[in-house]
Design an enzyme around this catalytic site. Structure first.
Site, PDB file in Angstrom:
ATOM      1  N   LYS A  50      29.467  36.668  36.591  1.00 32.58           N
ATOM      2  CA  LYS A  50      30.819  37.047  37.044  1.00 32.58           C
ATOM      3  C   LYS A  50      30.811  38.495  37.550  1.00 32.58           C
ATOM      4  CE  LYS A  50      35.352  37.419  37.319  1.00 32.58           C
ATOM      5  NZ  LYS A  50      36.033  36.841  38.486  1.00 32.58           N
ATOM      6  N   GLY A  82      41.872  38.423  39.226  1.00 34.44           N
ATOM      7  CA  GLY A  82      41.963  39.867  38.978  1.00 34.44           C
ATOM      8  C   GLY A  82      40.793  40.421  38.179  1.00 34.44           C
ATOM      9  N   LEU A  83      39.631  39.822  38.404  1.00 39.37           N
ATOM     10  CA  LEU A  83      38.383  40.305  37.792  1.00 39.37           C
ATOM     11  C   LEU A  83      38.408  40.353  36.260  1.00 39.37           C
ATOM     12  CD1 LEU A  83      37.372  43.180  40.269  1.00 39.37           C
ATOM     13  CD2 LEU A  83      36.271  40.952  40.009  1.00 39.37           C
ATOM     14  N   CYS A 139      36.665  41.390  46.550  1.00 31.78           N
ATOM     15  CA  CYS A 139      37.643  40.750  45.648  1.00 31.78           C
ATOM     16  C   CYS A 139      39.051  41.002  46.203  1.00 31.78           C
ATOM     17  CB  CYS A 139      37.548  41.289  44.229  1.00 31.78           C
ATOM     18  SG  CYS A 139      38.845  40.559  43.193  1.00 31.78           S
ATOM     19  N   ASN A 141      41.919  40.251  44.782  1.00 34.70           N
ATOM     20  CA  ASN A 141      42.947  39.974  43.771  1.00 34.70           C
ATOM     21  C   ASN A 141      43.304  41.118  42.837  1.00 34.70           C
ATOM     22  OD1 ASN A 141      42.884  37.349  44.760  1.00 34.70           O
ATOM     23  ND2 ASN A 141      41.301  36.725  43.304  1.00 34.70           N
ATOM     24  N   ASN A 203      33.474  35.322  50.327  1.00 29.86           N
ATOM     25  CA  ASN A 203      34.403  35.261  49.200  1.00 29.86           C
ATOM     26  C   ASN A 203      35.589  34.372  49.624  1.00 29.86           C
ATOM     27  OD1 ASN A 203      35.847  35.879  46.806  1.00 29.86           O
ATOM     28  ND2 ASN A 203      34.855  37.883  46.726  1.00 29.86           N
ATOM     29  N   THR A 281      34.671  26.165  43.638  1.00 26.40           N
ATOM     30  CA  THR A 281      35.760  25.310  43.156  1.00 26.40           C
ATOM     31  C   THR A 281      35.242  23.987  42.578  1.00 26.40           C
ATOM     32  OG1 THR A 281      37.226  26.244  44.848  1.00 26.40           O
ATOM     33  CG2 THR A 281      37.925  24.196  43.831  1.00 26.40           C
TER      34      THR A 281
HETATM   35  C1  SIN Z   1      38.764  37.516  40.810  1.00 22.45           C
HETATM   36  O1  SIN Z   1      38.321  37.749  39.675  1.00 22.45           O
HETATM   37  O2  SIN Z   1      39.923  37.790  41.124  1.00 22.45           O
HETATM   38  C2  SIN Z   1      37.888  36.855  41.822  1.00 22.45           C
HETATM   39  C3  SIN Z   1      36.762  37.736  42.181  1.00 22.45           C
HETATM   40  C4  SIN Z   1      36.451  37.721  43.637  1.00 22.45           C
HETATM   41  O3  SIN Z   1      37.076  36.988  44.403  1.00 22.45           O
HETATM   42  O4  SIN Z   1      35.587  38.485  44.047  1.00 22.45           O
END
Ligand code: SIN
Length: 320
Positions: A50, A82-83, A139, A141, A203, A281
């Site tokens: 992650k 949001g990571l 990212c 988000n 992404n 997904t």
């Molecule tokens: C996320 O954690 O919001 C997704 C991470 C990403 O799209 O890089």
């Protein structure tokens, strides 16, 4: 999986031998050690952790992920995670005990600042591990933060600083681009940095809006419902970005990500130029059992077409 499959799908990534070109997309099945261990034991050819920040994060409020599989719409997902992650040290500790004989491990970093990224890069360098470094520039988000991949000046500075700090090959995860001038400009920046050895495209398509017809409400809570789109919706955009960077960055390996749920989709990514193909997904919805299924489907397509290795058709897309 048939006995032929391992032989047909065996490949190399930056000279590392892999059983097959499939892996998870960062964020899916890779946030905690039990998931990373499950991926190690799965049929995936490689795996990525992650995207992490320097400190642990809870991420955005829930609901922050929804599968889109309703009537009259393709299969896909919207997320604004949001990571959420356990923090860099957690993934570093995992990387220190990962079984690299089983499969390569990519460590994905998504620092909230350039300094945070450089701190993590230094620590990873000092750890002297066989893990591959990926810097996530995309990212969509984190409220109030724009994507580095859409700010070419910031991207250039990030690549310069990480190159001089890390002094080994690394890769970047890019957002989707939608304009030929942006493909050209991004590729020109990437090609300034020989240590950028691989490019992951794409992404999620950022800041989409999914709405429930009955309740007239957004499907996810963060950012007034705006989130990153994945699944069937993004496959053609992913293929375009894979091919655009394959053509423009001949010295770099391309990792394809976006819209893969079948052997057909994986074949198309490789045909467009991908060396590795990530599943997001569909892995989340189906679990790691998706890897042998997609491998079997990919091998069957190759057998039907008479290809004996993925190298034979990688990047061999024909145009009219
Ligand atoms: C996320 O954690 O919001 C997704 C991470 C990403 O799209 O890089």
């Amino acid at each position: 999986m048939s006995n032929l499959t391992p032989h047909l799908l065996a490949t190399q990534f930056l000279e590392l031998p892999l059983n097959n070109p499939l892996m998870n997309a960062s964020g899916v099945w890779c946030s905690v050690a039990s998931q990373l261990e499950a991926l190690t034991e799965s049929a995936a050819g490689a795996m990525v952790s992650k995207s992490c920040t320097l400190q642990p994060r809870d991420g955005n409020p829930e609901p922050r992920y929804r599968v889109l599989d309703g009537e009259n719409q393709p299969f896909g997902s919207i997320n604004s995670m949001g990571l959420p992650n356990e923090g860099f040290n957690y993934y570093l500790r995992y990387a220190q005990r990962h079984d690299y004989e089983a499969k390569p491990l990519f460590i994905s970093l998504s620092g909230l600042t350039l300094d945070d990224n450089l701190t993590m890069v230094d620590a990873l360098k000092d750890a002297v591990l066989p893990a591959l470094l990926e810097i996530n520039l995309s990212c969509p988000n984190v409220p109030g933060k724009s994507q580095t991949g859409y700010d070419f000046e910031a991207m250039d500075m990030m690549l310069a600083e990480v190159s001089s700090g890390y002094q080994r090959g690394f890769g970047v995860k890019l957002p989707p681009y939608f304009d030929m001038a942006h493909f050209d400009e991004a590729a020109e920046i990437l090609n300034r940095y020989p240590l950028v050895a691989f490019v992951t495209c794409i992404n999620s398509i950022g800041n989409a809006l999914a709405i429930d017809l009955d309740s007239e409400t957004t499907l996810i809570k963060p950012k007034d419902g705006f989130g990153g789109l994945g699944g069937d919706f993004v496959l053609p955009t992913a293929l375009a970005n894979v091919n655009a960077f394959y053509r423009r960055c001949p010295e770099k390996a391309i990792i394809g990500c976006g819209g893969v749920k079948s052997g057909r989709d994986a074949f198309l990514h490789i045909l467009a130029g991908a060396t590795l193909v990530q599943i997001g997904t569909s892995l989340l919805e189906e679990g790691p059992g998706i890897f042998p299924r997609v491998q079997t489907e990919l091998a069957a397509i190759m057998v039907k077409k008479g290809y004996q290795s993925v190298d034979e058709f990688r990047g061999k897309l024909k145009t009219l």
